[in-house]
Motif scaffolding. Structure first.
Motif, short mmCIF file in Angstrom:
data_model
loop_
_atom_site.label_atom_id
_atom_site.label_comp_id
_atom_site.label_asym_id
_atom_site.label_seq_id
_atom_site.Cartn_x
_atom_site.Cartn_y
_atom_site.Cartn_z
N VAL A 112 12.66 10.12 -2.66
CA VAL A 112 11.49 10.69 -2.29
C VAL A 112 10.17 9.93 -2.47
N GLU A 113 9.97 9.49 -1.33
CA GLU A 113 8.67 8.69 -1.20
C GLU A 113 7.16 9.60 -0.94
N TYR A 114 6.43 9.77 -1.52
CA TYR A 114 5.15 10.48 -1.40
C TYR A 114 3.92 9.85 -2.07
N SER A 115 3.02 10.68 -1.37
CA SER A 115 1.63 10.15 -1.94
C SER A 115 1.07 8.76 -1.25
N ALA A 116 1.62 7.68 -1.72
CA ALA A 116 1.46 6.56 -1.07
C ALA A 116 -0.07 6.19 -0.71
N PRO A 117 -1.04 6.39 -1.40
CA PRO A 117 -2.60 5.92 -1.03
C PRO A 117 -2.66 4.36 -1.01
N ASN A 118 -3.76 4.07 -0.36
CA ASN A 118 -4.04 2.72 -0.46
C ASN A 118 -5.01 2.22 -1.28
N ILE A 119 -4.89 1.08 -1.98
CA ILE A 119 -5.69 0.92 -3.26
C ILE A 119 -7.12 0.39 -2.49
N TYR A 153 4.85 4.82 -3.01
CA TYR A 153 4.72 3.47 -2.35
C TYR A 153 3.32 3.05 -2.01
N ILE A 154 2.65 2.17 -2.83
CA ILE A 154 1.22 2.17 -2.75
C ILE A 154 0.83 1.11 -1.73
N GLY A 155 -0.16 1.42 -0.97
CA GLY A 155 -0.53 0.36 -0.13
C GLY A 155 -1.61 -0.55 -0.37
N ASP A 156 -1.01 -1.60 -1.26
CA ASP A 156 -1.54 -2.73 -1.60
C ASP A 156 -1.52 -3.89 -0.93
N TRP A 157 -1.39 -4.14 0.31
CA TRP A 157 -1.38 -5.41 0.77
C TRP A 157 -1.75 -5.10 2.53
N GLY A 158 -2.34 -6.33 2.92
CA GLY A 158 -2.75 -6.05 4.35
C GLY A 158 -4.04 -6.80 4.62
N PHE A 235 -6.30 6.66 -9.39
CA PHE A 235 -5.02 7.43 -8.86
C PHE A 235 -4.56 8.22 -10.12
N ALA A 236 -4.39 7.65 -11.20
CA ALA A 236 -3.82 8.06 -12.24
C ALA A 236 -4.35 9.44 -12.71
N ASN A 247 8.56 8.01 -10.48
CA ASN A 247 9.55 7.09 -11.23
C ASN A 247 9.03 5.78 -10.96
N THR A 248 8.55 5.50 -9.88
CA THR A 248 8.21 4.05 -9.71
C THR A 248 6.84 4.01 -8.65
N GLN A 249 6.02 2.88 -8.96
CA GLN A 249 5.08 2.85 -7.90
C GLN A 249 4.83 1.72 -7.26
N ILE A 250 6.29 0.90 -7.05
CA ILE A 250 6.19 -0.11 -6.25
C ILE A 250 5.37 -0.04 -4.97
#
Ligand code: ARG
Length: 564
Positions: A112-119, A153-158, A235-236, A247-250
């Protein structure tokens, strides 16, 4: 028992979208099903004929002594009356179960992927919706025994990080960033976009800085790590407040190193073609516009990272489903991802993994416009939670709850947060939801405070009773007692519906109905003052209702407080 009946009909007639419901009118029995209509349409047969089939199938496969009668009514309703003994048995099952509705461990893993904000940006309301809905879905799956992998799924690239690096190097203020990193980063973006209007060359600088970052330039890498660390820390705090965990923030950057291999796979499979220097996946067969896998300058994209990501998820976790809890706005993106994954042979019938876009609409302000704060920008999450808690405080103080200061503080927190969550979860996630403070914090009507208050009232009855006698169903009263038992019996089938649709509002609305029924029950029927045997039955009913309300609220991520 509603679940059992649904399963029996399913076994006979397949996995169609019918349901077994509690009849609104007692003249139509305890339960009724629309199965005959749904199936008649599918099989192009007459509903009355199918209704007959459903009836005989039910009679054959249900436990003995289950039906008082089953009536078929034109044009194809199947109305069911349960026997006294079936209802009593169900009541005993509810009361003796450790946790009503909970199911044993299953083997299937569901991501279940959720939240996923951009840093380096504040979270916005869309991320809040994703967080709240995703958490409720994951909670429900776990309760039903699935292994849920909660993935942020953190938006940490782009390319935006190139811009931020440029802005930081030109105008960055270290102390400001240390004080309030997300706000400071936000301001830097705004400044960049203002300046670029008169200095268009800044855009190119941004691209260069990002390229340097991609190539591993030390200085840029260090900055990026700092941005990320500072953001994750912020975010935390939000997740802590919301009571949400992962469980993961990859995030996206993790897939950088997989991108060449991913592009290779696409080329080898013959689905990616060069076009004017860029690499394009043709999705005509799916009725979709082509997707870009690599830009002409060699840069990779959000799309490519998602392909690498789905590949990785399937390899690492062997999930049966991958849920992406992301706003409607990204529908095209996910259609392209899922189509490409299928072309690459990652997914598809025989692979046993289903990717699903669990989408949701916008958040609208009371005037029906896109939700924003006074200054016109999207309202921050902190601001919103703050406003809700302040309002909860005022309302609770005015109600004179008699609670001690410390407990009141806890209740204010639970109500303020619960109101925001419930407002979201009680509306169909596909539609745009409206933000109406008054309704959200009302103690009457379909709101978190109403459910929390109902729970607290039930608990107060149970406290007064001191001891809850062992259930003796020999004198289970007639309706309304029976009606509550049947309402409680519906709970497991509601959870199944949430699992099948990923729509938590089915659970929210069920809890609201249960709360209304039990409220009017104890207001109209003696509980504590009933004669001894009936008192026992009713206390058990009150207890089971309280527990079910609490379970349901907890699944929605909302706290049930003992006093209010
Ligand atoms: N970070 C993205 C955004 O804020 C959402 C990520 C959605 N998930 C994905 N697998 N693409 O827009």
């Amino acid at each position: 028992m509603i679940k059992i009946l649904t399963e029996i009909i399913k076994r006979q007639l397949g996995d169609s979208d019918f349901d077994v419901r509690i009849s609104e009118n007692p003249e139509r029995g305890h339960l009724s099903t629309n199965a005959a209509f749904v199936l008649a349409k599918e099989k192009k047969s007459s509903p009355m004929k199918i209704a007959e089939e459903v009836r005989s199938h039910l009679r054959k496969h249900a436990p003995t002594d289950f039906f008082e009668k089953i009536e078929i009514v034109e044009p194809g309703f199947v109305n069911i009356w349960l026997t006294d003994s079936a209802i009593k048995k169900e009541f005993r099952k509810i009361v003796t179960s450790k946790k009503w509705g909970k199911e044993g461990k299953k083997k299937e893993t569901i991501i279940v992927e959720y939240s996923a904000p951009n840093i380096a940006k504040p979270m916005h309301v869309g991320h809040l919706r994703s967080t709240i809905i995703g958490d409720a879905v994951a909670n429900t799956l776990e309760f039903l025994g699935y292994q849920a992998v909660r993935w942020n799924y953190i938006g940490d690239w782009g390319t935006q990080f190139g811009k931020l690096i440029v802005a930081y190097k030109l105008w960055g203020d270290k102390t400001k960033i240390k004080e309030d990193p997300l706000r400071a980063f936000g301001e830097l973006y705004v400044k960049f976009h203002e300046e670029v209007k008169t200095h268009p060359e800044l855009d190119k600088d941004g691209q260069e800085e990002f390229l340097k970052l991609e190539k591993g330039n030390k200085e840029n890498r260090k900055l990026w790590i700092w941005f990320k660390k500072a953001s994750l820390k912020e975010f935390a705090k939000v997740y802590d407040k919301l009571g949400v965990r992962f469980n993961t923030q990859i995030g996206e950057s993790f897939f950088e190193k997989e991108l060449d291999a991913t592009i290779d796979l696409m080329v080898k499979a013959g689905i990616a073609k060069e076009s004017e220097g860029a690499l394009i996946v043709d999705l005509d067969d799916f009725g979709l516009p082509p997707a870009m896998a690599r830009k002409s300058d060699g840069g990779t994209l959000y799309f490519t990272r998602d392909i690498a990501n789905i590949h990785y998820r399937i390899k690492e976790y062997k999930p049966s489903e991958i849920l992406y809890v992301v706003a409607n706005e990204q529908t095209l993106h996910f259609s392209q991802i899922f189509a490409t994954a299928q072309l690459l042979g990652f997914t598809g019938e025989e692979k046993g993994v289903k990717p699903i876009h669990v989408k949701f609409g916008l958040v609208l302000g009371e005037e029906g416009k896109k939700f924003s704060s006074r200054e016109g920008r999207g309202i921050g999450l902190d601001e919103m939670l703050g406003a809700s808690t302040d309002l909860a405080q005022k309302i609770l103080e005015a109600r004179k709850t008699g609670l001690k200061k410390k407990e009141l503080k806890e209740v204010v927190k639970a109500v303020g947060l619960g109101a925001v969550k419930y407002n979201d979860l009680s509306q169909n996630r596909m539609s745009d939801i409206v933000f109406n403070w008054e309704k959200m914090l009302s103690f009457e009507g379909n709101s978190a405070p109403y459910l929390q208050y109902t729970y607290a009232r039930l608990k107060s009855i149970l406290r007064k009773a001191k001891r809850i006698p062992k259930l003796d169903t020999s004198i289970l009263g007639e309706s309304p007692d029976t009606a509550i038992v049947i309402k409680l019996a519906e709970f497991p089938s509601v959870l199944t519906r949430v699992k099948e649709s990923y729509m938590p509002h089915y659970l929210a609305n069920y809890l609201y109905e249960l709360a209304k029924e039990i409220n009017s029950f104890y207001q109209n029927e003696p509980v504590l003052s009933a004669s001894s045997k009936l008192r026992g039955v009713r206390l058990n009913l009150v207890k089971a209702s309280a527990e079910t309300l609490k379970t349901g609220l907890t699944l929605l991520g909302i706290e049930a407080v003992e006093r209010m």
